[in-house]
Design an enzyme around this catalytic site. Structure first.
Site, PDB file in Angstrom:
ATOM      1  CE  LYS A 109       1.044   8.704  -2.721  1.00 56.31           C
ATOM      2  NZ  LYS A 109       2.359   8.928  -2.274  1.00 56.31           N
ATOM      3  CE1 TYR A 123       4.796   2.642   6.981  1.00 56.82           C
ATOM      4  CE2 TYR A 123       4.651   4.827   5.841  1.00 56.82           C
ATOM      5  CZ  TYR A 123       4.222   3.547   6.220  1.00 56.82           C
ATOM      6  OH  TYR A 123       2.852   3.497   6.042  1.00 56.82           O
ATOM      7  CG  ASN A 174      -0.829  12.857  -0.110  1.00 62.16           C
ATOM      8  OD1 ASN A 174      -1.338  13.808  -0.285  1.00 62.16           O
ATOM      9  ND2 ASN A 174       0.158  12.646   0.738  1.00 62.16           N
ATOM     10  CB  THR A 201      -0.516   5.072  -0.102  1.00 62.51           C
ATOM     11  OG1 THR A 201       0.841   4.570  -0.393  1.00 62.51           O
ATOM     12  CG2 THR A 201      -1.301   3.677  -0.164  1.00 62.51           C
TER      13      THR A 201
END
Length: 470
Positions: free
Chosen positions: A281, A424, A303, A277
């Site tokens: 990357k 998220y 990733n 992440t």
């Protein structure tokens, strides 16, 4: 074994009554009154550790009290049948105190805590090795990827002497997990995340559910990046990998440069695969020897890394997942606007082009868009609110916890029908609230995470099943 730290706020502590695999550390420095040592002994099935931690070692007691009330309280616990007594490496009369604990037939945990980042811990380990303590406890404060290499080196130096060694800090909690795998007799956990008495201390349930409490050989997988403590990858991947191999271990490891990535791959020869992440990357793409999908090579950012003997294969499951998601929600010919052009932004652009969707990209730094494909339109950051896009994809980190109140937009552009969030944590971002208020369809960050993680996990499991087939 797990050792749960106990303060007055954690009483009563029911699991201690029936769980002999759980040690309990009674933090005497947190109690205003003398503890009921005999009562705690009668109520606890597993080993009991009496600790009187001084302020210099992340405790609440004055160092001057260790030889007076602090020693008296620990002696009372020793008399009540506590199994282990914690002594600090810089205490007065250390040899005499160790002898007193041994005379009672119990064991000494000899502790040192370095609260500053970058402290050389080897001299403290050498001093501890020169004593007759039964368990050595050398704790640092995490500040660099190199701390994980230091941890392995100190366990090698300790040899057969029992050692508990890890680094404090939210992004370094994997070192607590790894200490068990390296041979620590126990590692510290909290009754709950809110009850943690040190940075990075995880709960009993989280440790057992995700990482177990076993030592020994392991097949390692990891998520790499910084910050990394918030990652949900361990929770998603662990049960699926364990269905193939019970020795699978998935941990978060911090890193942010090419050098950090190289050091992690070198430090962990057990590492079979990694989710990558921000901000690693692009570094991971440079490290790859081959690419599972040709599109990943063109993107310059991946990733997923997979060990293939002595080489590394790479994939971009963000790209593969985004292709599927965009195809479901964006009609042919409608424009997608991408906020940000890092590794994720590049994956979104590539997916749009593969689907034949018009795509425009805006980024706070125009310089980062110098390699934008000719088929994509560049939009200056100052004009990101203009009308013309059907769908908007968030590919920046603006709004990620702890900066929940932030958004990459002041308002959702007129005409936008779909907003896809890729963050998220938090579950509902400020951008999502703006989109909902504007009447747009909202796709939350977990949708992309779960879709790309599903593809990613399939690649991870293939590395394990390949070994079984051989």
């Amino acid at each position: 074994m797990l050792c749960v730290s106990l303060t007055p706020h954690d009483l009563p502590f029911a699991p201690a009554r029936t769980d002999p695999a759980l040690a309990v550390e009674v933090r005497l420095d947190h109690f205003d009154q003398a503890v009921d040592a005999a009562g705690l002994r009668a109520a606890t099935a597993g080993p009991l550790l009496a600790t009187f931690r001084s302020e210099h070692h992340l405790g609440r007691a004055a160092a001057a009290d260790r030889d007076g009330s602090g020693w008296e309280q620990r002696l009372a616990c020793l008399k009540a049948g506590f199994d282990w007594i914690d002594l600090e490496l810089d205490e007065n009369d250390l040899d005499d105190k160790i002898a007193a604990v041994h005379a009672a037939g119990k064991k000494v945990v000899l502790s040192h805590h370095s609260l500053s980042v970058g402290v050389d811990l080897e001299p403290f380990l050498e001093r501890a090795l020169a004593t007759r303590a039964d368990i050595l406890k050398i704790i640092g404060t995490g500040g660099a990827t190199a701390d994980f290499a230091t941890q392995r080196r100190l366990y090698q130096r300790a040899g057969t002497r029992p050692l508990v060694h890890f680094f404090m800090g939210a992004d370094y909690y994997a070192s607590r997990v790894l200490s068990l795998r390296y041979g620590a007799p126990f590692t510290f956990v909290a009754k709950s995340e809110a009850a943690a008495v040190a940075p990075g201390q995880v709960s009993i349930s989280r440790m057992r559910d995700l990482f177990g409490d076993r030592g020994g050989p392991f097949e390692a997988f990891a998520v790499l990046g910084l910050p990394i403590a918030h990652s949900r990858s361990p929770g998603y991947h662990t049960p699926l990998l364990r269905s193939i191999n019970q020795n699978a271990l998935f941990v978060p490891l911090p890193g942010e440069t090419d050098a950090d990535l190289a050091l992690l791959l070198q430090t962990f020869p057990e590492l079979r695969g990694a989710a990558v992440t921000k901000p690693l990357k692009e570094a991971a793409a440079r490290r790859a020897d081959r690419f599972v999908h040709p599109e990943a090579a063109d993107l310059g950012a991946v990733n997923t890394l997979l060990r293939d003997g002595s080489t590394w294969s790479a994939a971009n499951t963000d790209y593969l997942a985004m292709e599927t998601l965009l195809e479901d929600v964006v009609p042919a010919g409608r424009t997608v606007r991408v906020l940000g052009y890092g590794g994720l932004g590049k994956a979104v652009v590539a997916a749009c082009l593969k689907l034949g969707l018009p795509v425009e990209v805006t980024n706070r730094s125009a310089e980062k868009c110098r390699d934008l494909p000719a088929q994509a339109r560049f939009l200056a950051w100052e004009t990101r609110h203009e009308a013309g896009a059907y769908a908007l994809v968030q590919a920046t980190s603006v709004g990620m916890a702890p900066h929940d109140a932030m958004s990459p937009l002041e308002r959702v552009p007129e005409g936008v029908a779909v907003v896809m969030e890729t963050i998220y944590n938090p579950a509902v971002t400020q951008l999502m609230k703006q989109a909902e208020a504007a009447g747009a369809r909202v796709l939350d960050g977990m949708l992309l995470f779960e879709k790309q993680a599903e593809i990613q996990n399939r690649l991870f499991r293939e590395t394990l099943t390949a070994d079984i087939g051989n």
